[in-house]
Design a protein around this motif. Structure first.
Motif, PDB file in Angstrom:
ATOM      1  N   SER A 145       0.816  -1.225   0.000  1.00 59.77           N
ATOM      2  CA  SER A 145       0.000   0.000   0.000  1.00 59.77           C
ATOM      3  C   SER A 145       0.843   1.265   0.000  1.00 59.77           C
ATOM      4  CB  SER A 145      -0.945   0.006   1.214  1.00 59.77           C
ATOM      5  OG  SER A 145      -0.196  -0.019   2.420  1.00 59.77           O
ATOM      6  N   THR A 146       2.073   1.206   0.472  1.00 60.02           N
ATOM      7  CA  THR A 146       2.945   2.387   0.497  1.00 60.02           C
ATOM      8  C   THR A 146       3.822   2.517  -0.748  1.00 60.02           C
ATOM      9  OG1 THR A 146       4.590   1.104   1.742  1.00 60.02           O
ATOM     10  CG2 THR A 146       3.012   2.422   3.006  1.00 60.02           C
TER      11      THR A 146
ATOM     12  N   LEU B 255       0.465  -3.050   9.408  1.00 55.77           N
ATOM     13  CA  LEU B 255       0.061  -2.028   8.445  1.00 55.77           C
ATOM     14  C   LEU B 255       0.240  -0.624   9.026  1.00 55.77           C
ATOM     15  CD1 LEU B 255      -1.255  -1.234   5.744  1.00 55.77           C
ATOM     16  CD2 LEU B 255      -3.492  -1.581   6.807  1.00 55.77           C
ATOM     17  N   LYS B 256      -0.089  -0.479  10.321  1.00 50.76           N
ATOM     18  CA  LYS B 256       0.061   0.823  10.964  1.00 50.76           C
ATOM     19  C   LYS B 256       1.519   1.247  11.024  1.00 50.76           C
ATOM     20  CE  LYS B 256      -1.171   3.260  15.198  1.00 50.76           C
ATOM     21  NZ  LYS B 256      -1.816   3.145  16.541  1.00 50.76           N
ATOM     22  N   ARG B 257       2.418   0.302  11.349  1.00 57.17           N
ATOM     23  CA  ARG B 257       3.851   0.626  11.405  1.00 57.17           C
ATOM     24  C   ARG B 257       4.387   1.043  10.039  1.00 57.17           C
ATOM     25  NH1 ARG B 257       4.209  -3.719  15.271  1.00 57.17           N
ATOM     26  NH2 ARG B 257       4.617  -5.180  13.576  1.00 57.17           N
TER      27      ARG B 257
ATOM     28  N   ILE C 188       5.050   7.863   6.484  1.00 53.33           N
ATOM     29  CA  ILE C 188       4.793   9.270   6.823  1.00 53.33           C
ATOM     30  C   ILE C 188       6.068   9.945   7.313  1.00 53.33           C
ATOM     31  CG2 ILE C 188       3.557  10.766   8.421  1.00 53.33           C
ATOM     32  CD1 ILE C 188       1.222   8.800   8.294  1.00 53.33           C
ATOM     33  N   ARG C 189       6.863   9.233   8.123  1.00 56.24           N
ATOM     34  CA  ARG C 189       8.125   9.800   8.603  1.00 56.24           C
ATOM     35  C   ARG C 189       9.084  10.082   7.445  1.00 56.24           C
ATOM     36  NH1 ARG C 189      13.029   8.327   9.710  1.00 56.24           N
ATOM     37  NH2 ARG C 189      12.647   6.187   9.007  1.00 56.24           N
ATOM     38  N   ILE C 190       9.127   9.157   6.498  1.00 58.00           N
ATOM     39  CA  ILE C 190      10.005   9.362   5.338  1.00 58.00           C
ATOM     40  C   ILE C 190       9.543  10.562   4.515  1.00 58.00           C
ATOM     41  CG2 ILE C 190      10.757   8.321   3.154  1.00 58.00           C
ATOM     42  CD1 ILE C 190      10.657   5.608   4.538  1.00 58.00           C
TER      43      ILE C 190
END
Length: 299
Positions: A231-232, A268-270, A276-278
């Motif tokens: 998904s990312t 999935l949350k991790r 998001i951090r990247i």
């Protein structure tokens, strides 16, 4: 003896014996239209004089009947329904009239041309066991199988037939409109491109969300595991991010009731938090580089 034609049969009658029927020849498939008597051999000579009954019918066949042996000896097919038949006085020539106005005329072969076969080649007739072969037409089955047993010559160019494309299991299921089975089948594989392609096809058919609703716990675990891994990814995030949100909204109660599904959600949350951090780090780097690029562009 008297011969009569009626329907698809030719009957032989014995008038001297009280008018009783001696034999009925029913070798025609359609109505017999005309009959005549012909003879073979000569009254004086090596060949004994023999008489035959010639009959024609709407099925296009001419039959030669030996009423001494009570059997059909010869048969010949014509390309049109036959209406009449006649022969010359010496029985060397015969003429047959057809329904389309064509007259088929034939002459008996001479003795030196006949060879060993004397009766079989009378008027160039084919025998009942070996009828004349029809010409091939597109309406015949043999037309499409002609020359398939021939071997190519040395200088021939072979054109190979293209091999039939084999469909994958999920493609076969999609063709049968078994949408849920197609989605589960492709999720069991390891090709992300195929999974996304099947999902896009289900979106076009407006069946993706319905498939998600009908997934059981194990199948839902496969879907969440795929969303966690891909998904990312930038090339699939446009579709998978929206699908992830819909799955969490529609199957929230099932996820809370299963520890295995909760584990998928934590993973999935991790991965989403890491993405998001990247993205924040990249935005900070872009904020530092953009002023330097503007200054370098002015010089």
């Amino acid at each position: 003896m008297v011969a009569t034609a009626g329907g698809n049969s030719v009957k032989i009658w014995d008038l001297i014996g009280g008018g009783k029927m001696v034999y009925s020849m029913e070798s025609h498939n359609k109505t017999v239209t005309s009959i005549c008597v012909g003879k073979l051999g000569k009254e004086s000579g090596e060949e004994a004089l023999q008489y035959r009954i010639f009959s024609v019918a709407l099925d296009g066949y001419m039959k030669v009947f030996d009423y001494a042996k009570m059997k059909v000896t010869h048969s010949m097919r014509f390309p049109a329904p036959l209406m009449s038949i006649g022969s010359s006085l010496d029985c060397m020539t015969r003429a047959i009239g057809s329904s389309n106005g064509i007259i088929f005329a034939g002459r008996r072969k001479a003795k030196e041309d006949v060879g060993e076969s004397k009766v079989g080649n009378f008027w160039a007739l084919g025998s009942v066991e070996d009828p004349q072969r029809r010409g091939l037409r597109p309406t015949y089955f043999r037309y499409f199988h002609r020359s398939q047993g021939e071997k190519p010559n040395e200088g021939d160019h072979l054109i190979m037939r293209q091999k039939k494309v084999k469909l994958a299991e999920h493609d076969k299921l999609l063709k049968k409109f078994r949408h849920k089975e197609a989605l589960v089948s492709v999720l069991g594989g390891k090709n992300a491109e195929n999974v996304v392609a099947v999902m896009e096809e289900l979106v076009a058919r407006r069946k993706l969300l319905k498939c998600v609703v009908n997934l059981d716990e194990e199948e839902l675990g496969l879907l969440l595991g795929f969303l966690h891994k891909h998904s990312t990814m930038p090339r699939h995030s446009a579709l998978l991010t929206g699908l992830t949100r819909k799955v969490l909204e529609m199957r929230a109660e099932d996820i809370r009731a299963s520890d295995a599904l909760k584990g998928h959600i934590r993973n999935l949350k991790r991965s989403v938090q890491e993405e998001i951090r990247i993205q924040h780090s990249l935005q900070e780097i872009q904020g530092v580089i953009s002023p330097l690029l503007r200054i370098a562009g002015r010089r």
